[in-house]
Structures are given as structure tokens and as C-alpha cells.
Design a protein around this motif. Structure first.
Motif, PDB file in Angstrom:
ATOM      1  N   ASN A  29       0.837  -1.199   0.000  1.00 38.26           N
ATOM      2  CA  ASN A  29       0.000   0.000   0.000  1.00 38.26           C
ATOM      3  C   ASN A  29       0.877   1.258   0.000  1.00 38.26           C
ATOM      4  OD1 ASN A  29      -2.772   1.120   0.269  1.00 38.26           O
ATOM      5  ND2 ASN A  29      -1.902   1.953   2.156  1.00 38.26           N
ATOM      6  N   ARG A  30       1.895   1.276   0.849  1.00 35.91           N
ATOM      7  CA  ARG A  30       2.815   2.425   0.928  1.00 35.91           C
ATOM      8  C   ARG A  30       3.543   2.609  -0.405  1.00 35.91           C
ATOM      9  NH1 ARG A  30       5.735   0.489   4.461  1.00 35.91           N
ATOM     10  NH2 ARG A  30       4.391   1.079   6.194  1.00 35.91           N
ATOM     11  N   ARG A  31       4.044   1.529  -0.992  1.00 40.41           N
ATOM     12  CA  ARG A  31       4.752   1.617  -2.276  1.00 40.41           C
ATOM     13  C   ARG A  31       3.838   2.171  -3.381  1.00 40.41           C
ATOM     14  NH1 ARG A  31       6.791  -3.028  -0.202  1.00 40.41           N
ATOM     15  NH2 ARG A  31       5.356  -4.382  -1.336  1.00 40.41           N
ATOM     16  N   ILE A  32       2.591   1.722  -3.390  1.00 37.47           N
ATOM     17  CA  ILE A  32       1.643   2.195  -4.402  1.00 37.47           C
ATOM     18  C   ILE A  32       1.411   3.693  -4.264  1.00 37.47           C
ATOM     19  CG2 ILE A  32      -0.791   2.106  -5.104  1.00 37.47           C
ATOM     20  CD1 ILE A  32      -0.638  -0.956  -4.486  1.00 37.47           C
ATOM     21  N   TRP A  33       1.165   4.168  -3.038  1.00 39.97           N
ATOM     22  CA  TRP A  33       0.912   5.599  -2.856  1.00 39.97           C
ATOM     23  C   TRP A  33       2.164   6.431  -3.081  1.00 39.97           C
ATOM     24  CZ3 TRP A  33      -3.245   7.830  -3.881  1.00 39.97           C
ATOM     25  CH2 TRP A  33      -4.472   7.197  -3.667  1.00 39.97           C
ATOM     26  N   ARG A  55      -4.892  25.181  14.182  1.00 43.06           N
ATOM     27  CA  ARG A  55      -3.545  24.622  14.218  1.00 43.06           C
ATOM     28  C   ARG A  55      -3.709  23.168  13.794  1.00 43.06           C
ATOM     29  NH1 ARG A  55      -4.417  27.251  18.755  1.00 43.06           N
ATOM     30  NH2 ARG A  55      -4.677  25.345  19.911  1.00 43.06           N
ATOM     31  N   VAL A  56      -2.946  22.730  12.811  1.00 40.89           N
ATOM     32  CA  VAL A  56      -3.146  21.417  12.219  1.00 40.89           C
ATOM     33  C   VAL A  56      -1.871  20.578  12.331  1.00 40.89           C
ATOM     34  CG1 VAL A  56      -3.780  20.158  10.113  1.00 40.89           C
ATOM     35  CG2 VAL A  56      -4.800  22.402  10.578  1.00 40.89           C
ATOM     36  N   VAL A  57      -2.044  19.353  12.772  1.00 40.50           N
ATOM     37  CA  VAL A  57      -0.990  18.359  12.734  1.00 40.50           C
ATOM     38  C   VAL A  57      -1.466  17.321  11.728  1.00 40.50           C
ATOM     39  CG1 VAL A  57       0.309  16.622  14.015  1.00 40.50           C
ATOM     40  CG2 VAL A  57      -0.301  18.795  15.118  1.00 40.50           C
ATOM     41  N   ALA A  58      -0.711  17.178  10.646  1.00 40.24           N
ATOM     42  CA  ALA A  58      -1.132  16.315   9.548  1.00 40.24           C
ATOM     43  C   ALA A  58      -0.083  15.236   9.324  1.00 40.24           C
ATOM     44  CB  ALA A  58      -1.312  17.151   8.281  1.00 40.24           C
ATOM     45  N   PHE A  59      -0.560  14.026   9.033  1.00 38.55           N
ATOM     46  CA  PHE A  59       0.388  12.947   8.765  1.00 38.55           C
ATOM     47  C   PHE A  59      -0.103  12.064   7.636  1.00 38.55           C
ATOM     48  CE2 PHE A  59      -2.404  10.735  11.742  1.00 38.55           C
ATOM     49  CZ  PHE A  59      -2.483   9.453  11.207  1.00 38.55           C
ATOM     50  N   ASP A  60       0.869  11.398   7.024  1.00 41.22           N
ATOM     51  CA  ASP A  60       0.579  10.414   6.005  1.00 41.22           C
ATOM     52  C   ASP A  60       1.687   9.372   6.050  1.00 41.22           C
ATOM     53  OD1 ASP A  60      -1.467  10.541   3.394  1.00 41.22           O
ATOM     54  OD2 ASP A  60       0.261   9.218   3.105  1.00 41.22           O
ATOM     55  N   ASP A  61       1.412   8.191   5.527  1.00 41.48           N
ATOM     56  CA  ASP A  61       2.381   7.100   5.484  1.00 41.48           C
ATOM     57  C   ASP A  61       3.218   7.148   4.212  1.00 41.48           C
ATOM     58  OD1 ASP A  61       3.614   4.768   6.481  1.00 41.48           O
ATOM     59  OD2 ASP A  61       2.245   3.478   5.382  1.00 41.48           O
ATOM     60  N   SER A  62       2.874   8.031   3.287  1.00 42.13           N
ATOM     61  CA  SER A  62       3.613   8.162   2.033  1.00 42.13           C
ATOM     62  C   SER A  62       4.589   9.330   2.128  1.00 42.13           C
ATOM     63  CB  SER A  62       2.644   8.402   0.873  1.00 42.13           C
ATOM     64  OG  SER A  62       3.350   8.836  -0.265  1.00 42.13           O
TER      65      SER A  62
END
Length: 158
Positions: free
Chosen positions: A17-21, A79-86
Motif C-alpha cells: 500500500n505504501r509503495r503504491i501511494w 492549528r493542524v498536525v497532519a500525517f501520512d504514510d507516504s
């Protein structure tokens, strides 16, 4: 006749999934990063109503992609804390975000509760995850972490 519930978690798919994104992040952002009708006419108005972003909110944006919605919330005073695995999506989010925006971007796996909790317990009064839960091989760790990351009475919109 009763059937045992099936496990809906697929941790063995996380790497793929990570590789695809990572492979598709720039293509996706180049074509959809500024929004499309589906986002602007359906998803965002409903999410705006449910999340009710206000100046001073501290909001967690889970699986933020290239940060479109994180920037939108920051423009409203949150105030925003944003994350992603890609890593590619986080790189694009940082490229697209001006230096004065109140957004912290992190490269994190939503399936790693321990790492999610490093962002803070009882820190967020709101959390959002738009158009991403269906792409997560595991969602239980995120839901478990949110119960500790949100302030009492905090809201999660997904």
C-alpha cells in the motif's frame, strides 16, 4: 446459522500500500491536488459542516495526502498536525504549504499506535480523515489512538 466475524485488517498489505501511494502521489496530486468536483461539491462541504473548524482548534489530519484539507483548515485559523504514510505525499504537502501556515507535517503510519501517540495525548479537539480509511490495511490502531489523542468530547470526522 451463525458465522464468525471475518478479520477486516490486512497488515500484510501495508508495505505494498505504501509503495503504491509513494509511486502515485505526485501523479495524483498533479491531477487532483487542487480539488475536483467530487471533493469540492460533495466531500468538503459535508466535512466542513461536521468538523465545524474554528479559529483556535487543534486538529489532527490523518492520512493527509498532499495536505489540501490541512491547508484549508489552517486558513480557517486552526492549528493542524497532519500525517501520512507516504513520504512522497508528505514531500508534496510541504512543497504546497507556505512557511507561515500553522501546519506540522509528519511521516507516520496510521497502523502504529505507539508512534501516533507521540503526537500527543488529549492534544486535539478535532480529528479528520477524508478519503483514506478505505485505503488503510489496518484501521483499529488509528481508532484506538484517537480515543487517547482527542480531548474529552473531541470530534472525529471520517
Amino acid at each position: 446459522m451463525t458465522r464468525a466475524p471475518r478479520n477486516a485488517e490486512f497488515p500484510e498489505q501495508a508495505g505494498e500500500n505504501r509503495r503504491i501511494w509513494d509511486a502515485n502521489a505526485r501523479w495524483w496530486d498533479d491531477r487532483i491536488g487542487d480539488g475536483n468536483d467530487f471533493q469540492m461539491l460533495l466531500i468538503e462541504p459535508a466535512t466542513d459542516r461536521l468538523l465545524d473548524v474554528r479559529a483556535g482548534d487543534t486538529i489532527l489530519d490523518a492520512a493527509c495526502g498532499a495536505g489540501r484539507f490541512a491547508r484549508r483548515m489552517a486558513e480557517l485559523g486552526a492549528r493542524v498536525v497532519a500525517f501520512d504514510d507516504s513520504a512522497e505525499f508528505i514531500a508534496r504537502a510541504r512543497e504546497r504549504t507556505s512557511g507561515n501556515a500553522a501546519i506540522e507535517y509528519h511521516l507516520l503510519d496510521a497502523a502504529n499506535m505507539e508512534v501516533l501517540l507521540t503526537l500527543g495525548s488529549n492534544r486535539f479537539n478535532k480529528a479528520v480523515c477524508t478519503m483514506a480509511i478505505m485505503d488503510m490495511p489496518e484501521i483499529r490502531p488509528l481508532f484506538a489512538a484517537l480515543s487517547r489523542m482527542l480531548t474529552p468530547g473531541g470530534v472525529f470526522v471520517f
